[in-house]
Design a protein around this motif. Sequence first.
Motif, PDB file in Angstrom:
ATOM      1  N   PRO A 250       0.795  -1.238   0.000  1.00 34.38           N
ATOM      2  CA  PRO A 250       0.000   0.000   0.000  1.00 34.38           C
ATOM      3  C   PRO A 250       0.826   1.286   0.000  1.00 34.38           C
ATOM      4  N   ILE A 251       1.942   1.296   0.736  1.00 31.85           N
ATOM      5  CA  ILE A 251       2.761   2.526   0.788  1.00 31.85           C
ATOM      6  C   ILE A 251       3.404   2.764  -0.577  1.00 31.85           C
ATOM      7  N   ALA A 252       3.858   1.699  -1.215  1.00 28.77           N
ATOM      8  CA  ALA A 252       4.457   1.827  -2.549  1.00 28.77           C
ATOM      9  C   ALA A 252       3.427   2.317  -3.560  1.00 28.77           C
ATOM     10  N   VAL A 253       2.201   1.804  -3.471  1.00 30.67           N
ATOM     11  CA  VAL A 253       1.121   2.250  -4.365  1.00 30.67           C
ATOM     12  C   VAL A 253       0.855   3.747  -4.158  1.00 30.67           C
ATOM     13  N   ALA A 254       0.772   4.160  -2.884  1.00 35.20           N
ATOM     14  CA  ALA A 254       0.535   5.581  -2.569  1.00 35.20           C
ATOM     15  C   ALA A 254       1.652   6.460  -3.126  1.00 35.20           C
ATOM     16  N   LYS A 255       2.888   5.966  -3.038  1.00 38.81           N
ATOM     17  CA  LYS A 255       4.036   6.743  -3.529  1.00 38.81           C
ATOM     18  C   LYS A 255       4.067   6.792  -5.059  1.00 38.81           C
ATOM     19  N   CYS A 256       3.557   5.753  -5.723  1.00 38.10           N
ATOM     20  CA  CYS A 256       3.412   5.805  -7.195  1.00 38.10           C
ATOM     21  C   CYS A 256       2.465   6.937  -7.586  1.00 38.10           C
ATOM     22  N   ILE A 257       1.337   7.036  -6.863  1.00 38.17           N
ATOM     23  CA  ILE A 257       0.354   8.105  -7.133  1.00 38.17           C
ATOM     24  C   ILE A 257       0.993   9.473  -6.918  1.00 38.17           C
ATOM     25  N   GLU A 258       1.663   9.629  -5.783  1.00 37.98           N
ATOM     26  CA  GLU A 258       2.281  10.920  -5.444  1.00 37.98           C
ATOM     27  C   GLU A 258       3.329  11.324  -6.483  1.00 37.98           C
ATOM     28  N   SER A 259       4.154  10.376  -6.890  1.00 42.06           N
ATOM     29  CA  SER A 259       5.243  10.682  -7.829  1.00 42.06           C
ATOM     30  C   SER A 259       4.703  10.982  -9.226  1.00 42.06           C
ATOM     31  N   ALA A 260       3.712  10.194  -9.677  1.00 37.98           N
ATOM     32  CA  ALA A 260       3.141  10.442 -11.008  1.00 37.98           C
ATOM     33  C   ALA A 260       2.417  11.781 -11.056  1.00 37.98           C
ATOM     34  N   ASN A 261       1.729  12.143  -9.971  1.00 41.31           N
ATOM     35  CA  ASN A 261       1.035  13.441  -9.925  1.00 41.31           C
ATOM     36  C   ASN A 261       2.018  14.611  -9.966  1.00 41.31           C
ATOM     37  N   ALA A 262       3.236  14.395  -9.471  1.00 40.52           N
ATOM     38  CA  ALA A 262       4.231  15.476  -9.428  1.00 40.52           C
ATOM     39  C   ALA A 262       4.662  15.926 -10.830  1.00 40.52           C
ATOM     40  N   VAL A 263       4.427  15.058 -11.836  1.00 40.41           N
ATOM     41  CA  VAL A 263       4.759  15.428 -13.225  1.00 40.41           C
ATOM     42  C   VAL A 263       4.092  16.747 -13.600  1.00 40.41           C
ATOM     43  N   PHE A 264       2.841  16.927 -13.138  1.00 40.65           N
ATOM     44  CA  PHE A 264       2.044  18.077 -13.563  1.00 40.65           C
ATOM     45  C   PHE A 264       1.998  19.200 -12.522  1.00 40.65           C
ATOM     46  N   ASP A 265       2.727  19.041 -11.435  1.00 41.46           N
ATOM     47  CA  ASP A 265       2.715  20.050 -10.372  1.00 41.46           C
ATOM     48  C   ASP A 265       3.956  20.926 -10.503  1.00 41.46           C
ATOM     49  N   GLU A 266       3.741  22.166 -10.950  1.00 35.92           N
ATOM     50  CA  GLU A 266       4.876  23.063 -11.221  1.00 35.92           C
ATOM     51  C   GLU A 266       5.627  23.468  -9.961  1.00 35.92           C
ATOM     52  N   THR A 267       5.016  23.233  -8.792  1.00 41.93           N
ATOM     53  CA  THR A 267       5.696  23.583  -7.540  1.00 41.93           C
ATOM     54  C   THR A 267       6.659  22.479  -7.102  1.00 41.93           C
ATOM     55  N   LYS A 268       6.649  21.350  -7.834  1.00 41.91           N
ATOM     56  CA  LYS A 268       7.470  20.212  -7.407  1.00 41.91           C
ATOM     57  C   LYS A 268       8.412  19.763  -8.504  1.00 41.91           C
ATOM     58  N   ASN A 269       9.564  19.222  -8.080  1.00 43.01           N
ATOM     59  CA  ASN A 269      10.468  18.535  -8.996  1.00 43.01           C
ATOM     60  C   ASN A 269      10.134  17.047  -8.897  1.00 43.01           C
ATOM     61  N   GLY A 270       9.535  16.513  -9.952  1.00 45.18           N
ATOM     62  CA  GLY A 270       9.057  15.135  -9.923  1.00 45.18           C
ATOM     63  C   GLY A 270      10.149  14.120  -9.621  1.00 45.18           C
ATOM     64  N   TYR A 271      11.346  14.374 -10.143  1.00 39.57           N
ATOM     65  CA  TYR A 271      12.451  13.429  -9.905  1.00 39.57           C
ATOM     66  C   TYR A 271      12.855  13.425  -8.433  1.00 39.57           C
ATOM     67  N   GLU A 272      12.787  14.597  -7.832  1.00 40.52           N
ATOM     68  CA  GLU A 272      13.091  14.719  -6.395  1.00 40.52           C
ATOM     69  C   GLU A 272      12.025  13.999  -5.556  1.00 40.52           C
ATOM     70  N   VAL A 273      10.755  14.186  -5.948  1.00 38.30           N
ATOM     71  CA  VAL A 273       9.655  13.489  -5.268  1.00 38.30           C
ATOM     72  C   VAL A 273       9.878  11.981  -5.349  1.00 38.30           C
ATOM     73  N   GLU A 274      10.302  11.513  -6.526  1.00 42.14           N
ATOM     74  CA  GLU A 274      10.546  10.083  -6.725  1.00 42.14           C
ATOM     75  C   GLU A 274      11.681   9.573  -5.828  1.00 42.14           C
ATOM     76  N   VAL A 275      12.777  10.316  -5.757  1.00 45.30           N
ATOM     77  CA  VAL A 275      13.906   9.916  -4.900  1.00 45.30           C
ATOM     78  C   VAL A 275      13.451   9.767  -3.440  1.00 45.30           C
ATOM     79  N   ASN A 276      12.721  10.767  -2.958  1.00 48.33           N
ATOM     80  CA  ASN A 276      12.253  10.734  -1.566  1.00 48.33           C
ATOM     81  C   ASN A 276      11.252   9.599  -1.338  1.00 48.33           C
ATOM     82  N   ALA A 277      10.378   9.374  -2.331  1.00 41.62           N
ATOM     83  CA  ALA A 277       9.391   8.296  -2.225  1.00 41.62           C
ATOM     84  C   ALA A 277      10.089   6.933  -2.203  1.00 41.62           C
ATOM     85  N   PHE A 278      11.094   6.797  -3.051  1.00 38.45           N
ATOM     86  CA  PHE A 278      11.885   5.549  -3.113  1.00 38.45           C
ATOM     87  C   PHE A 278      12.538   5.277  -1.759  1.00 38.45           C
TER      88      PHE A 278
END
Length: 258
Positions: free
Chosen positions: A203-231
């Motif tokens: 479940p936590i990995a699934v939640a982090k997939c959602i968070e990281s994929a959503n970051a693609v379209f969020d101009e306030t976030k660096n998606g790659y950074e979100v992914e590193v932290n989620a990983f």
Amino acid sequence: MYQTLLSSLENGILTIIINRPDKLNALNKDVFADLDKALVEIYSNKEIRSVIITGAGPKAFVAGADISEFSGLSLEQSKALSKSGQDTFFKIENAPKPIVACVNGFALGGGCELAMSCHFRIASDNAKFGQPEVNLGLLPGYGGTQRLVQLIGKGRAMELLMSAGMIDANTALQYGLVNHVVPQEELLAKAKSILDIINTKAPIAVAKCIESANAVFDETKNGYEVEVNAFATCFETEDMKEGTTAFLEKRKAVFTGK
């Protein structure tokens, strides 16, 4: 519990039915209030692993917003209406559990916007999608101008937004707006078969997939950074240890969400 929704929880899947069939399930203040209430439950109830949102009856998922609530609004009130709808749909989009729209019949205006805020969409073969707001001298106000462009590309979105054109289920599939098209009687079963698989994952990995994929379209976030932290967050979980151990031991992992 709800005035305008029917809900049932089975095998970790919460099914929410927008239940105003006489109004083609149009979104009004009561529906939004009920959706907000349901989202609190979705976020907090550990028994809920994933969610289906659909509409009552064979004719409509949600045929739009309730236009009777639009008349006589001041500038500030109309801004508040748009912002409030956007906020509810953000909660759906950013939910830590998968939320799937099962689109039966019309998904127009606010209904199309609701479907697009879900993590993905499955359509019955009689589904129709559109943003007809320009017919009312308006534009989509619940995030539709943004999500339609994200999902089907700028050119196709511009044409639909400006022409108020409708597309059928197979065109929506071709455009990438929906993932699957099935006969109406198989719609919920198709969603459940996909969610049954997702519900076996961590479940936590699934939640982090959602968070990281959503970051693609969020101009306030660096998606790659979100992914590193989620990983890194997932690396610290018991589920990660269970998943890797099970893989090495050639057995099926049993995840606990810890």
